[in-house]
Motif scaffolding. Structure first.
Motif, PDB file in Angstrom:
ATOM      1  N   GLY A  21       0.869  -1.263  -0.048  1.00  0.00           N
ATOM      2  CA  GLY A  21       0.123  -0.013  -0.024  1.00  0.00           C
ATOM      3  C   GLY A  21       0.753   1.391   0.089  1.00  0.00           C
ATOM      4  O   GLY A  21       2.073   1.242   0.139  1.00  0.00           O
ATOM      5  N   ARG A  22       0.338   2.279  -0.182  1.00  0.00           N
ATOM      6  CA  ARG A  22       1.126   3.759   0.074  1.00  0.00           C
ATOM      7  C   ARG A  22       0.079   4.657   0.752  1.00  0.00           C
ATOM      8  O   ARG A  22      -1.249   4.411   0.758  1.00  0.00           O
ATOM      9  N   PHE A  23       0.691   6.056   0.726  1.00  0.00           N
ATOM     10  CA  PHE A  23      -0.250   6.748   1.369  1.00  0.00           C
ATOM     11  C   PHE A  23      -1.486   7.089   0.598  1.00  0.00           C
ATOM     12  O   PHE A  23      -1.874   7.057  -0.372  1.00  0.00           O
ATOM     13  N   LEU A  24      -2.760   6.863   1.355  1.00  0.00           N
ATOM     14  CA  LEU A  24      -4.046   7.153   0.824  1.00  0.00           C
ATOM     15  C   LEU A  24      -4.483   5.947  -0.385  1.00  0.00           C
ATOM     16  O   LEU A  24      -5.264   6.328  -0.842  1.00  0.00           O
ATOM     17  N   PHE A  25      -3.512   4.758  -0.251  1.00  0.00           N
ATOM     18  CA  PHE A  25      -4.006   3.717  -1.327  1.00  0.00           C
ATOM     19  C   PHE A  25      -3.714   2.450  -0.635  1.00  0.00           C
ATOM     20  O   PHE A  25      -2.736   1.860  -0.078  1.00  0.00           O
ATOM     21  N   SER A  26      -4.828   1.835  -0.577  1.00  0.00           N
ATOM     22  CA  SER A  26      -4.880   0.304   0.126  1.00  0.00           C
ATOM     23  C   SER A  26      -4.087  -0.438  -0.775  1.00  0.00           C
ATOM     24  O   SER A  26      -4.644  -0.726  -1.992  1.00  0.00           O
ATOM     25  N   ALA A  27      -3.296  -1.658   0.036  1.00  0.00           N
ATOM     26  CA  ALA A  27      -2.778  -2.686  -0.784  1.00  0.00           C
ATOM     27  C   ALA A  27      -4.030  -3.607  -1.261  1.00  0.00           C
ATOM     28  O   ALA A  27      -3.521  -4.364  -2.271  1.00  0.00           O
ATOM     29  N   GLY A  68      -8.498  -0.289   7.377  1.00  0.00           N
ATOM     30  CA  GLY A  68      -9.384   0.908   7.746  1.00  0.00           C
ATOM     31  C   GLY A  68      -8.948   1.508   8.526  1.00  0.00           C
ATOM     32  O   GLY A  68      -8.854   3.182   8.364  1.00  0.00           O
ATOM     33  N   ASN A  69      -8.356   1.301   9.606  1.00  0.00           N
ATOM     34  CA  ASN A  69      -7.828   2.112  10.584  1.00  0.00           C
ATOM     35  C   ASN A  69      -6.503   2.929  10.179  1.00  0.00           C
ATOM     36  O   ASN A  69      -6.310   4.062  10.514  1.00  0.00           O
ATOM     37  N   ALA A  70      -5.712   2.162   9.296  1.00  0.00           N
ATOM     38  CA  ALA A  70      -4.463   2.674   8.552  1.00  0.00           C
ATOM     39  C   ALA A  70      -5.037   3.976   7.773  1.00  0.00           C
ATOM     40  O   ALA A  70      -4.521   5.181   7.724  1.00  0.00           O
ATOM     41  N   LEU A  71      -5.948   3.791   6.974  1.00  0.00           N
ATOM     42  CA  LEU A  71      -6.718   4.759   6.011  1.00  0.00           C
ATOM     43  C   LEU A  71      -7.017   5.950   6.773  1.00  0.00           C
ATOM     44  O   LEU A  71      -6.791   7.141   6.261  1.00  0.00           O
ATOM     45  N   ILE A  72      -7.669   5.580   7.734  1.00  0.00           N
ATOM     46  CA  ILE A  72      -8.253   6.892   8.756  1.00  0.00           C
ATOM     47  C   ILE A  72      -7.203   7.746   9.199  1.00  0.00           C
ATOM     48  O   ILE A  72      -7.162   8.827   9.192  1.00  0.00           O
ATOM     49  N   ALA A  73      -6.056   7.174   9.589  1.00  0.00           N
ATOM     50  CA  ALA A  73      -4.952   7.815  10.257  1.00  0.00           C
ATOM     51  C   ALA A  73      -4.042   8.524   8.924  1.00  0.00           C
ATOM     52  O   ALA A  73      -3.855   9.619   9.398  1.00  0.00           O
ATOM     53  N   ASP A  74      -4.293   8.080   7.747  1.00  0.00           N
ATOM     54  CA  ASP A  74      -3.770   8.835   6.811  1.00  0.00           C
ATOM     55  C   ASP A  74      -4.608  10.122   6.235  1.00  0.00           C
ATOM     56  O   ASP A  74      -4.063  11.015   6.124  1.00  0.00           O
ATOM     57  N   ASP A  75      -5.816   9.723   6.398  1.00  0.00           N
ATOM     58  CA  ASP A  75      -6.690  10.818   6.160  1.00  0.00           C
ATOM     59  C   ASP A  75      -6.542  11.864   7.218  1.00  0.00           C
ATOM     60  O   ASP A  75      -6.674  13.303   7.023  1.00  0.00           O
ATOM     61  N   LEU A  76      -6.450  11.453   8.407  1.00  0.00           N
ATOM     62  CA  LEU A  76      -6.144  12.362   9.602  1.00  0.00           C
ATOM     63  C   LEU A  76      -5.022  13.319   9.323  1.00  0.00           C
ATOM     64  O   LEU A  76      -4.921  14.522   9.623  1.00  0.00           O
ATOM     65  N   MET A  77      -3.836  12.505   8.821  1.00  0.00           N
ATOM     66  CA  MET A  77      -2.593  13.342   8.830  1.00  0.00           C
ATOM     67  C   MET A  77      -2.810  14.268   7.527  1.00  0.00           C
ATOM     68  O   MET A  77      -2.020  15.445   7.797  1.00  0.00           O
ATOM     69  N   LEU A  78      -3.451  13.999   6.731  1.00  0.00           N
ATOM     70  CA  LEU A  78      -3.637  14.754   5.413  1.00  0.00           C
ATOM     71  C   LEU A  78      -4.581  15.934   5.924  1.00  0.00           C
ATOM     72  O   LEU A  78      -4.194  17.182   5.596  1.00  0.00           O
ATOM     73  N   ALA A  79      -5.426  15.867   6.895  1.00  0.00           N
ATOM     74  CA  ALA A  79      -6.062  16.989   7.276  1.00  0.00           C
ATOM     75  C   ALA A  79      -5.491  17.801   8.250  1.00  0.00           C
ATOM     76  O   ALA A  79      -5.621  18.976   8.043  1.00  0.00           O
ATOM     77  N   ILE A  80      -4.531  17.039   8.827  1.00  0.00           N
ATOM     78  CA  ILE A  80      -4.005  18.064   9.975  1.00  0.00           C
ATOM     79  C   ILE A  80      -2.661  18.790   9.168  1.00  0.00           C
ATOM     80  O   ILE A  80      -2.405  19.879   9.401  1.00  0.00           O
ATOM     81  N   GLY A  81      -2.210  17.927   8.261  1.00  0.00           N
ATOM     82  CA  GLY A  81      -0.684  18.465   7.588  1.00  0.00           C
ATOM     83  C   GLY A  81      -0.988  19.672   6.924  1.00  0.00           C
ATOM     84  O   GLY A  81      -0.151  20.432   6.852  1.00  0.00           O
TER      85      GLY A  81
END
Length: 114
Positions: free
Chosen positions: A71-77, A101-114
């Motif tokens: 997988g990669r940032f915002l892309f599920s394996a 799902g938890n990993a993708l949520i964490a990525d989304d939060l990082m994007l929103a915060i970043g």
């Protein structure tokens, strides 16, 4: 009835082919509760949940390595097609998808915060 059992796990036309083969198969690996060291499913549930999570993280890691899933940032394996030795593999697992799902949520939060 062995015939019914094979029909359940193998493609419908398997018995009509000569030689017999299948292009599709299905298997299930049931995992149960309570875990060893616990008396019931409800016995110290949070402790059992911690052990189950640890188990599924190892399963996920091993599956991803075995099947070369990345997988990669915002892309599920899980979005990639998976095959091994010419065999297409599809699988489903509630706990594994929950981890993803938890990993993708964490990525989304990082994007929103970043």
């Amino acid at each position: 009835n062995q015939r019914y059992s094979a029909g359940f796990f193998l493609e419908k036309e398997t018995e009509n082919r000569s030689p017999r083969f299948t292009t599709k198969t299905r298997s299930t690996i049931p995992l149960g509760s309570p875990l060893d060291g616990f008396s019931t499913k409800r016995d110290r549930e949070s402790d059992q949940d911690v052990e189950k999570l640890s188990f599924y993280k190892k399963v996920r890691k091993n599956l991803f390595e075995l099947l070369d899933m990345k997988g990669r940032f915002l892309f599920s394996a899980y979005r990639n097609e998976v095959s091994r030795n010419g065999v297409e593999i599809q699988f489903t697992s509630g706990p594994l998808f929950e981890l993803e799902g938890n990993a993708l949520i964490a990525d989304d939060l990082m994007l929103a915060i970043g």
